[in-house]
Design an enzyme around this catalytic site. Structure first.
Site, short mmCIF file in Angstrom:
data_model
loop_
_atom_site.label_atom_id
_atom_site.label_comp_id
_atom_site.label_asym_id
_atom_site.label_seq_id
_atom_site.Cartn_x
_atom_site.Cartn_y
_atom_site.Cartn_z
CE LYS A 145 -4.31 1.23 2.36
NZ LYS A 145 -5.07 1.04 3.61
O1 G3P Z 1 -7.74 1.95 5.57
C1 G3P Z 1 -7.96 3.26 5.18
C2 G3P Z 1 -9.30 3.86 5.51
O2 G3P Z 1 -10.31 2.95 5.41
C3 G3P Z 1 -9.31 4.75 6.72
O3 G3P Z 1 -10.60 5.04 7.21
O4 G3P Z 1 -12.11 5.86 8.98
O5 G3P Z 1 -9.65 6.37 9.12
O6 G3P Z 1 -11.08 7.47 7.42
P1 G3P Z 1 -10.87 6.25 8.23
#
Ligand code: G3P
Length: 213
Positions: free
Chosen positions: A83
């Site tokens: 990633k």
């Molecule tokens: O894995 C990346 C993403 O899904 C992060 O989500 O909730 O931290 O914006 P969030």
């Protein structure tokens, strides 16, 4: 649509893996940090639970550093996906890894044009963050629709992972937009099961069953 779980928590992954509905796992540095454990051993343990793509994120911000990290991470298991952030150096590293046949997930995507660049670099996956766009009063799901339209226009093989999912409507919007994948936190996966009429209906079936002689 494939369903990934968005977590680095082993207990959460174990809990959901038995249901047979999870196709992969995405992690990020924040999720790993929450676990307070060694990055590589967490990722290795995840590969022993889920047989599918497992995203492990680099933390370097220069292509050379990213490639070094990637070299190390791919040794963990064949299912590891590297990633990388959607910055110039991340796209450069993605192009190099793609040419070597190493799977990549370009993350922190917030615009359709960024997603176009990820596809041009040959990324296996791109991760648009819809919840974080909603947080700043933008239309997160519209980003998925725009990316899918562009990818379908040109038959780009890059798969879209709808990420930063906060509630079941985000999953619905991702599915309606033909997103290839949604990566979802455990709490939201559990919410997908819920419907009050299911609970009421089951209660009634079981009650009626008991009246049988
Ligand atoms: O894995 C990346 C993403 O899904 C992060 O989500 O909730 O931290 O914006 P969030």
């Amino acid at each position: 649509m494939k369903l990934f779980i968005d977590t680095a928590n082993i207990d959460e992954i174990k809990e959901i893996s038995d249901l047979g509905i999870i196709d992969g796992v995405t992690t990020n540095p924040s999720l790993i940090a929450k676990e307070g454990r060694d990055f590589k051993s967490v990722v290795q343990e995840i590969t022993s639970i889920i047989d599918g793509p497992i995203s492990a994120e680099v933390i370097s911000t220069d292509a050379e550093g990213m490639l070094k990290e990637a070299e190390d991470l791919v040794q963990i298991h064949p299912n590891i996906v590297i990633k990388l952030p959607l910055i110039e150096q991340g796209i450069k590293a993605t192009s190099i890894l793609s040419k070597k046949g190493i799977k990549t997930n370009v993350t922190l995507c917030f615009s359709p044009m960024q997603a176009l660049l990820a596809a041009k670099a040959g990324a296996t996956y791109v991760s648009p963050f819809i919840g974080r766009l909603d947080d700043i009063s933008h239309d997160g799901p519209q980003l998925i629709r725009d990316i899918i339209e562009i990818y379908e226009n040109f038959d780009y093989p890059t798969e879209v992972i709808a990420a930063s999912i906060r509630h079941p409507i985000h999953v619905l919007e991702a599915a309606k937009a033909r997103s290839h994948i949604a990566t979802i936190p455990l709490k939201v996966i559990k919410q997908l099961f819920n419907h009050p009429l299911t609970d009421i209906g089951l209660e009634k079936f079981l009650k009626d069953w008991k009246t049988m002689k």
